[in-house]
Design a protein around this motif. Structure first.
Motif, PDB file in Angstrom:
ATOM      1  N   LEU A  86      37.269  36.002  21.374  1.00 46.08           N
ATOM      2  CA  LEU A  86      36.843  37.652  21.193  1.00 46.08           C
ATOM      3  C   LEU A  86      36.331  38.425  22.353  1.00 46.08           C
ATOM      4  CD1 LEU A  86      36.462  39.698  19.117  1.00 46.08           C
ATOM      5  CD2 LEU A  86      34.051  38.854  18.880  1.00 46.08           C
ATOM      6  N   VAL A  87      37.240  39.281  22.852  1.00 49.93           N
ATOM      7  CA  VAL A  87      36.625  40.100  23.963  1.00 49.93           C
ATOM      8  C   VAL A  87      35.898  41.187  23.608  1.00 49.93           C
ATOM      9  CG1 VAL A  87      37.778  41.400  25.783  1.00 49.93           C
ATOM     10  CG2 VAL A  87      38.953  39.589  25.141  1.00 49.93           C
ATOM     11  N   LEU A  88      34.700  41.117  24.224  1.00 52.59           N
ATOM     12  CA  LEU A  88      33.668  42.184  23.778  1.00 52.59           C
ATOM     13  C   LEU A  88      33.549  43.407  24.401  1.00 52.59           C
ATOM     14  CD1 LEU A  88      30.816  39.415  23.474  1.00 52.59           C
ATOM     15  CD2 LEU A  88      31.971  40.565  21.443  1.00 52.59           C
ATOM     16  N   PRO A  89      32.993  44.424  24.133  1.00 53.69           N
ATOM     17  CA  PRO A  89      33.295  45.685  24.668  1.00 53.69           C
ATOM     18  C   PRO A  89      32.641  45.683  26.155  1.00 53.69           C
ATOM     19  CG  PRO A  89      32.302  46.123  22.392  1.00 53.69           C
ATOM     20  CD  PRO A  89      32.339  44.455  22.785  1.00 53.69           C
ATOM     21  N   ASP A  90      31.668  44.732  26.614  1.00 55.71           N
ATOM     22  CA  ASP A  90      31.076  44.666  27.917  1.00 55.71           C
ATOM     23  C   ASP A  90      32.112  43.912  28.914  1.00 55.71           C
ATOM     24  OD1 ASP A  90      30.773  42.158  27.112  1.00 55.71           O
ATOM     25  OD2 ASP A  90      28.421  42.152  27.293  1.00 55.71           O
ATOM     26  N   ARG A  91      33.258  43.312  28.108  1.00 55.15           N
ATOM     27  CA  ARG A  91      34.381  42.487  28.758  1.00 55.15           C
ATOM     28  C   ARG A  91      33.864  41.164  29.114  1.00 55.15           C
ATOM     29  NH1 ARG A  91      38.099  46.196  33.050  1.00 55.15           N
ATOM     30  NH2 ARG A  91      38.395  47.824  31.664  1.00 55.15           N
ATOM     31  N   ILE A 384      44.397  32.868  21.439  1.00 57.64           N
ATOM     32  CA  ILE A 384      45.078  33.954  22.357  1.00 57.64           C
ATOM     33  C   ILE A 384      44.388  35.331  22.354  1.00 57.64           C
ATOM     34  CG2 ILE A 384      47.014  34.689  20.897  1.00 57.64           C
ATOM     35  CD1 ILE A 384      48.714  34.729  23.334  1.00 57.64           C
ATOM     36  N   ALA A 385      44.157  35.752  23.323  1.00 57.96           N
ATOM     37  CA  ALA A 385      43.849  37.223  23.555  1.00 57.96           C
ATOM     38  C   ALA A 385      44.289  38.126  24.551  1.00 57.96           C
ATOM     39  CB  ALA A 385      42.139  36.899  23.605  1.00 57.96           C
ATOM     40  N   VAL A 386      44.078  39.362  24.324  1.00 57.45           N
ATOM     41  CA  VAL A 386      44.715  40.300  25.487  1.00 57.45           C
ATOM     42  C   VAL A 386      43.230  40.892  26.249  1.00 57.45           C
ATOM     43  CG1 VAL A 386      45.807  42.310  26.125  1.00 57.45           C
ATOM     44  CG2 VAL A 386      46.724  40.900  24.036  1.00 57.45           C
ATOM     45  N   LEU A 387      43.163  40.707  27.356  1.00 56.81           N
ATOM     46  CA  LEU A 387      42.152  41.231  28.298  1.00 56.81           C
ATOM     47  C   LEU A 387      42.357  42.646  28.569  1.00 56.81           C
ATOM     48  CD1 LEU A 387      41.536  38.378  30.849  1.00 56.81           C
ATOM     49  CD2 LEU A 387      40.410  38.702  28.643  1.00 56.81           C
ATOM     50  N   PRO A 388      41.322  43.393  29.045  1.00 60.63           N
ATOM     51  CA  PRO A 388      41.484  44.878  29.202  1.00 60.63           C
ATOM     52  C   PRO A 388      42.333  45.215  30.048  1.00 60.63           C
ATOM     53  CG  PRO A 388      38.940  44.118  29.089  1.00 60.63           C
ATOM     54  CD  PRO A 388      39.783  42.920  28.837  1.00 60.63           C
ATOM     55  N   ASP A 389      42.685  44.413  31.063  1.00 58.34           N
ATOM     56  CA  ASP A 389      43.387  44.775  32.116  1.00 58.34           C
ATOM     57  C   ASP A 389      45.215  44.454  31.837  1.00 58.34           C
ATOM     58  OD1 ASP A 389      43.940  42.014  32.239  1.00 58.34           O
ATOM     59  OD2 ASP A 389      43.391  41.872  34.439  1.00 58.34           O
ATOM     60  N   GLY A 390      45.376  44.043  30.482  1.00 58.78           N
ATOM     61  CA  GLY A 390      46.471  43.776  30.013  1.00 58.78           C
ATOM     62  C   GLY A 390      47.086  42.353  30.124  1.00 58.78           C
ATOM     63  N   SER A 391      46.233  41.443  30.924  1.00 53.22           N
ATOM     64  CA  SER A 391      46.703  40.123  30.911  1.00 53.22           C
ATOM     65  C   SER A 391      46.303  39.081  29.760  1.00 53.22           C
ATOM     66  CB  SER A 391      46.014  39.479  32.189  1.00 53.22           C
ATOM     67  OG  SER A 391      44.391  39.655  32.288  1.00 53.22           O
TER      68      SER A 391
END
Length: 410
Positions: A86-91, A384-391
């Motif tokens: 889980l990618v959180l708002p603080d990255r 699997i998850a998508v990071l804020p930079d799109g990776s």
């Protein structure tokens, strides 16, 4: 008569990298697959087999293989059976480690620096799925859905979790242990995936269903049923439609039953245990519920039998613009077919909001080519998850690693 391997090979869509399923360790990124419901073998066309993967130590040379123009770099090591992320708002990133009863937190560094995992919450009973709703984190384990207050920047849980669903709502242990959860902001409710206890048998809800709960954990009911082991859950951007990937039953042979990805209809029935892929009868069970079998829904997209899809995410970033709207799925890999399959990350193209054609290998190379057909692996894709930079971030529960897939630098 054609062999089963030859029959399955005929289902592959030609590509410059096409490889036969029998040589799954040689599948290259870009290989395309299309599994057609009208070209499947009959039940028991081949014997059911056990062909469990053997784990080997990863060397520095062993890493996911990705298409030209992309890179796969080691993001984190030392995790224990890493599954959902889980990618959180603080990255920062939370990772569930069910076997350790733990949720760990990783601070995402500037790539390609590696992240270090630190315990965020411990003491749960095989925690799996996680969701963030407003100022709280929700975690699904074998016992139920738990709530813990959360503020951006929290390095660890600041309070003990509180169970919000009634005792027995998740039916405890035994059988499939994954309890995934997703919050739907459109309807302000939680969806929870609960797999079956058995391979194939009549079982009461909540087993083999997706359950739905109010934000306070009340009002639990069955949203959809007949889903043997629905693990990955995702909401489609734009439509808000719920999708899942499902591990189907074993014991009917190498070519049955294909696992699948599908949109989930409310009150929909997807066959298990009485039928498969719609109204195909399960031997010795279909006659018990003939009227229910008539309502069974054909899933939207099939994966090769026993590929074991675990997680999916819809891509909605700009690093890979050609993927926007497509689904990315982890295939954990088979243990129960003569010709091992899976052990890769795939892309499912979507058009007009629906999957089209088949699926394409995105990240492979988790298997070692031993030369005798055995499933020898150094890792198995899980979450699997998508990071804020799109990776893309992929968890490997066998090797305890996380891998970042990104566009190669010029």
């Amino acid at each position: 008569m054609r062999s089963l391997a030859a029959a399955l090979l005929a289902l592959l869509v030609a590509s410059p990298f096409t490889a036969s399923p029998a040589a799954a360790q040689d599948v290259a990124p870009g290989t395309k697959f299309e599994i057609r419901p009208d070209a499947l073998p009959k039940p028991y066309a081949t014997d059911a087999v056990a062909n469990r993967s053997e784990t080997v130590a990863r060397t520095d040379a062993m890493r996911p293989q990705v298409p030209k123009g992309m890179t796969a770099s080691l993001f984190a090591t030392g995790l224990s059976g890493a599954r959902e992320m889980l990618v959180l708002p603080d990255r920062s990133i939370l990772v569930s480690e069910p076997s350790a009863g733990r949720i760990s937190r990783l601070v995402a560094p500037n790539p390609p620096a590696r992240a270090r995992a630190m315990p965020f919450l411990t003491g749960l009973d095989q925690p799996y799925g996680m969701a963030l709703r407003r100022d709280a984190l929700y975690i699904a384990d074998l016992d139920g859905l738990w709530r813990v207050p959360y503020a951006p920047g929290d390095a660890k849980a600041q309070a003990k979790p509180r169970q919000i669903t009634p005792d027995g709502a998740f039916d405890g242990g035994n059988g499939h242990h994954s309890r995934n959860v997703i919050w739907d902001p459109g309807s302000d409710r939680f969806f929870v995936a609960i797999g079956s206890r058995s391979n194939i048998a009549e079982e009461p809800a909540p087993r083999a269903t997706i359950q739905v709960f109010a934000p306070d954990g009340s009002g639990g009911r069955t949203y959809a049923s007949g889903l043997r082991n629905p693990i990955g859950l995702a909401l489609q951007p734009g439509t808000g439609r719920l999708y899942t990937v499902v591990n189907e039953r074993d014991g009917l042979g190498n070519g049955l039953v294909p696992d699948y990805l599908t949109a989930v209809r409310e009150s929909g029935f997807y066959g298990w245990p009485y039928s498969y892929l719609g109204q195909n009868p399960q031997p010795d069970l279909a006659d018990k519920q003939p009227e229910l079998v008539k309502t069974a829904i054909v899933p939207d997209l099939l994966f090769e039998s026993h590929s074991a899809p675990l997680d999916l995410v819809f891509y909605d970033r700009s690093m890979f613009p050609d993927w926007r709207g497509d689904a990315l799925v982890t295939l954990h890999g088979s243990w129960n077919r003569a010709d091992p399959i899976g052990y890769m990350v795939v892309r499912v193209p979507f058009r007009d909001g629906k999957p089209v054609g088949g699926y394409e290998a995105l990240a492979t190379g988790f298997r070692v080519n031993r030369g005798d057909g055995a499933a020898q692996v150094w890792g198995r894709p899980a979450g699997i998850a998508v990071l804020p930079d799109g990776s893309i971030l992929v968890s490997d529960d066998e090797g305890g690693t996380l891998w970042r897939i990104a566009k190669a630098s010029n």
